[in-house]
Write an enzyme that holds these catalytic residues in place. Structure first.
Site, PDB file in Angstrom:
ATOM      1  N   GLY A  61       0.847  -1.279  -0.137  1.00 34.78           N
ATOM      2  CA  GLY A  61      -0.258  -0.103  -0.086  1.00 34.78           C
ATOM      3  C   GLY A  61       0.951   1.126   0.029  1.00 34.78           C
ATOM      4  O   GLY A  61       2.093   0.953  -0.350  1.00 34.78           O
ATOM      5  N   PHE A  62       0.238   2.550   0.384  1.00 41.04           N
ATOM      6  CA  PHE A  62       1.088   3.660   0.268  1.00 41.04           C
ATOM      7  C   PHE A  62       2.350   3.642   1.205  1.00 41.04           C
ATOM      8  O   PHE A  62       3.393   3.862   0.687  1.00 41.04           O
ATOM      9  CB  PHE A  62       0.084   4.768   0.834  1.00 41.04           C
ATOM     10  CG  PHE A  62      -0.832   5.445  -0.190  1.00 41.04           C
ATOM     11  CD1 PHE A  62      -0.633   5.736  -1.309  1.00 41.04           C
ATOM     12  CD2 PHE A  62      -2.173   5.005   0.111  1.00 41.04           C
ATOM     13  CE1 PHE A  62      -1.472   6.295  -1.993  1.00 41.04           C
ATOM     14  CE2 PHE A  62      -2.902   5.472  -0.887  1.00 41.04           C
ATOM     15  CZ  PHE A  62      -2.791   6.149  -1.906  1.00 41.04           C
ATOM     16  N   GLY A  63       2.253   2.757   2.657  1.00 41.90           N
ATOM     17  CA  GLY A  63       3.504   2.818   3.369  1.00 41.90           C
ATOM     18  C   GLY A  63       4.396   1.900   2.680  1.00 41.90           C
ATOM     19  O   GLY A  63       5.620   2.300   2.703  1.00 41.90           O
ATOM     20  N   VAL A  78       0.831 -13.247   3.578  1.00 36.46           N
ATOM     21  CA  VAL A  78       1.536 -13.486   5.055  1.00 36.46           C
ATOM     22  C   VAL A  78       0.633 -13.837   6.009  1.00 36.46           C
ATOM     23  O   VAL A  78      -0.291 -13.227   6.138  1.00 36.46           O
ATOM     24  CB  VAL A  78       2.286 -12.160   5.498  1.00 36.46           C
ATOM     25  CG1 VAL A  78       2.851 -12.203   6.922  1.00 36.46           C
ATOM     26  CG2 VAL A  78       3.441 -11.779   4.396  1.00 36.46           C
ATOM     27  N   GLU A 105     -18.107  10.818  -0.246  1.00 38.76           N
ATOM     28  CA  GLU A 105     -17.491  10.740  -1.808  1.00 38.76           C
ATOM     29  C   GLU A 105     -18.272   9.837  -2.389  1.00 38.76           C
ATOM     30  O   GLU A 105     -18.755   9.997  -3.685  1.00 38.76           O
ATOM     31  CB  GLU A 105     -16.076  10.620  -1.804  1.00 38.76           C
ATOM     32  CG  GLU A 105     -15.145  11.429  -1.054  1.00 38.76           C
ATOM     33  CD  GLU A 105     -13.882  11.524  -1.334  1.00 38.76           C
ATOM     34  OE1 GLU A 105     -13.169  10.163  -1.402  1.00 38.76           O
ATOM     35  OE2 GLU A 105     -13.301  12.422  -1.301  1.00 38.76           O
ATOM     36  N   ALA A 141      -3.540   7.860   3.986  1.00 39.24           N
ATOM     37  CA  ALA A 141      -2.559   7.981   3.516  1.00 39.24           C
ATOM     38  C   ALA A 141      -1.134   8.789   3.789  1.00 39.24           C
ATOM     39  O   ALA A 141      -0.170   8.160   4.192  1.00 39.24           O
ATOM     40  CB  ALA A 141      -2.676   7.917   1.872  1.00 39.24           C
TER      41      ALA A 141
END
Lengths: 449, 449
Positions: free
Chosen positions: A26-28, A92, A183, A329
């Site tokens: 993901g973003f991280g 995992v 949204e 994020a």
């Protein structure tokens, strides 16, 4: 055979470099893997998908505004030509703390010198009856395609059997008045108004309802009061029915029941009410918060595990006042950059530093020309300016020139033609967001090598 | 309830206009529905998908060159604003000839004054053992996504377990040396060479093999000898292993067995060996050819059913010498235009005319800068010129300005960057190409009305 592979693996990776295993693209995870580009480490990035998903735009895929491929990018494509990088597509299922190895679903193990958990969050149904079974969540690309297909199917069925509309075929219930919920609700009414009205000329479109259900008395509760008012007004004006201050009691296959006793007939409940740390966290034997996040020290390391970091939605990182950072994020991205620096410091024998998240603002879009933005320094924007800022920011953050170009073209097309191109029904089976395979018994292949 | 709907339906459709029901939104059905735009008829187009698929480019979706949405177009989008048109998403399971009604899977019936069967073709496995069970076919968008995902999965598995490559993980077997087979084989080697070589730097790419198996001694058997030679040479030069004159004996989950006795270990068999009329044809009680096509008169009407036409792959239409027309898009498109004219003539009390198919040529592409084209008047092209002609022709034929623009951008991107953007694994479940639900008992709702 596993032996052969391990030998090859070890041989291909430059010798003696410490291995940083990152769980989650993901973003991280992605930011961290990129940040370690020139460092004397081997990076192994593991994800169950072979692509990174730009989650903030998932709702646009679900509402046929964007195509799935436009907000996703193959991980291997991002890291082509990188020497110290290896991608593993796999799930995992646990960590062998004694052997310092990550365990994969198929029984494989991957040793680590440093481990960074960046597996993100899943949907939080807060134990509400029927919510997990009968709601759509929106965490993966496949979720978005499945939801898009489901909504179009309801309209197709209503077109052939208008008498079934009273069963709630055209009622879409969005649960949660946070940015994701508004949204989604805003995009739904736009989709129905701009596209379905023309696609289904025989349908009574005034009976296609979008209902936003929120337990609190307002939407965007964390935003400034003025922005909340603007959002409520805009949503109502666009046709979203707001059910505020009335939490969901239970969900059934054909209705949502609110605590007030109200029954909303619907086959489409979109759960945007909250997130919870991904279920892997529950398997690791580490202290967790109520939402499943893993407790970390100020430097993002796990207490008692000096070579293990947690970042993003999975980390219970806190600000100076002890409040948990929001699960969004920018926290993951800044956390990733912080961890890259800390790994460098540790490699040089230095002490780690505490993580300080710098909040630059938040934004949420309601629809065409309508958005709210709360920026650093107290600046607040609403309306077209906030909307264009939102568009520009998301475009800049998308990975890859080609994705950006395609999204720009698609947005421009949607904007000027009042059309949606991606309204195709696919028969897709998303893996449930909280699916985690059974714990694979650790095989002692390491000792064979 | 059905009564209510039927009333509404009848009321919404202009009264007293004869209803033309078209089964299938492929090239034939779509062209016909468009051609009847200004005619005094009601058009009902039925398809099991809510979109038209541009089948000639399916292999590019399967090889990650194009995104699924780029070669599909929502049927309702194509006909927005059309007064005399109605789309029904549903699966036709039979025809009630006495009542002149089409039967849908869910028990609904749709009356017709004229019926045009344009349901196309499915994969023909010629009864070869294991072929239907263990091969990938390429008739639908979902087939293409499933195949793309499957191939990438093999590479991901090989990357983690190189020792399994000998089990055939990286062997892709394409069965059939017609245009579909050679386009697929050519696209596969390009994908592997240009993209996977960079995506999987640790994999021995010389062990990723593309094998083309053909029962005849050549590829493109219906083309001119010189073009056949060119195609064989180009395929070999690009790394496709040709197994000519050796038919497939059987397919198992982990191998293909040829009649020569050769065993090719593989998990990926792509069946491009032939087509057969869609299974609906077998349910109608009409005379059929060996390949399941429905026998038609010279005017494309079914003998004994003066208000029923068959077009495209489903029709056993013939040229002056009694030879069956090839099963390709131009025949379907010209047949559709012919039927539109004949319906007009019948409405005006005129006699029908025979259908004459005008062959304008055929083309097949092998890969970058390599294609063959056989045009009207004996003109034959090979190489870059044929390739650019192929690109231009397919671009022009794609439906919708936006799809064209996107495909153009994607092709340009692939061409200049040697990249493929759409290499994502989706968990998708295609409906088997020859799936047809059980015959729904006709409900006598018509008489209730």
């Amino acid at each position: 055979m596993v032996l052969l592979w391990r030998e090859k693996f070890v041989q291909l990776m430059a010798q003696d470099r410490p291995r940083v295993v990152i769980v989650g693209a993901g973003f991280g995870g992605l930011t961290l893997a990129r940040a370690l580009r020139r460092d004397p480490v081997e990076v192994v990035l593991i994800d169950r998908q072979n692509y990174h998903t730009f989650q903030p735009l998932l709702y646009q895929v679900a509402t046929a505004g964007l195509e799935p491929e436009e907000i996703a990018h193959a991980v291997r494509g991002i890291f082509q030509g990188r020497r110290n990088f290896r991608f593993v597509m796999g799930t995992v299922v646990g960590v062998d703390w004694d052997a310092q190895a990550v365990l994969l679903e198929d029984g494989d193990r991957i040793d680590f010198d440093y481990l960074v958990l960046a597996a993100g969050a899943t949907t939080n149904y807060f134990g509400i009856e029927g919510a997990a079974e009968y709601s759509f969540s929106l965490k993966t690309l496949e979720d978005a395609i499945a939801l898009r297909s489901h909504i179009i199917r309801q309209f197709e069925e209503a077109d052939r059997h208008p008498e079934r509309i009273r069963e709630g075929l055209l009622n879409i219930v969005v649960v949660g008045g946070g940015p994701t919920g508004i949204e989604m609700a805003g995009a739904l009414v736009e989709w129905f108004e701009l596209v379905f009205r023309k696609d289904y000329p025989h349908l009574p479109m005034n009976r296609a309802r979008v209902l936003l259900v929120e337990a609190l008395d307002t939407v965007l509760a964390t935003y400034d009061e003025r922005l909340q008012q603007y959002a409520r007004r805009q949503l109502r004006r666009r046709g979203v029915e707001l059910h505020l201050g009335d939490p969901v009691a239970r969900v059934t296959p054909d209705a949502v029941y609110l605590q007030s006793g109200e029954r909303i007939p619907t086959r489409t409940v979109i759960w945007a009410a909250g997130v919870r740390a991904c279920p892997l966290a529950d398997r690791l034997g580490l202290p967790q918060t109520r939402g499943g996040r893993i407790e970390v020290e100020a430097d993002l390391r796990v207490p008692g595990h000096p070579n293990v970091f947690v970042i993003g939605d999975l980390a219970a990182s806190r600000d100076e006042n002890g409040r948990l950072h929001p699960q969004m994020a920018p926290v993951a991205i800044q956390g990733a950059r912080h961890v890259a620096r800390q790994i460098r410091r540790l490699l040089q024998g230095q002490e780690t530093e505490p993580f300080h998240y710098r909040h630059r603002g938040t934004m949420a879009t309601i629809g065409r020309h309508a958005a709210v933005a709360e920026l650093k320094g107290g600046l607040r924007l609403t309306g077209p300016l906030a909307w264009f800022a939102w568009l520009a920011l998301h475009l800049v953050q998308l990975i890859g020139f080609r994705n950006r170009l395609q999204v720009l073209i698609n947005w421009a097309w949607n904007y000027f033609t009042y059309d949606r191109s991606a309204r195709l029904i696919f028969h897709i089976q998303p893996v449930p967001a909280d699916y985690l395979p059974a714990y694979a018994p650790p095989q002692q292949t390491t000792t064979e090598a």
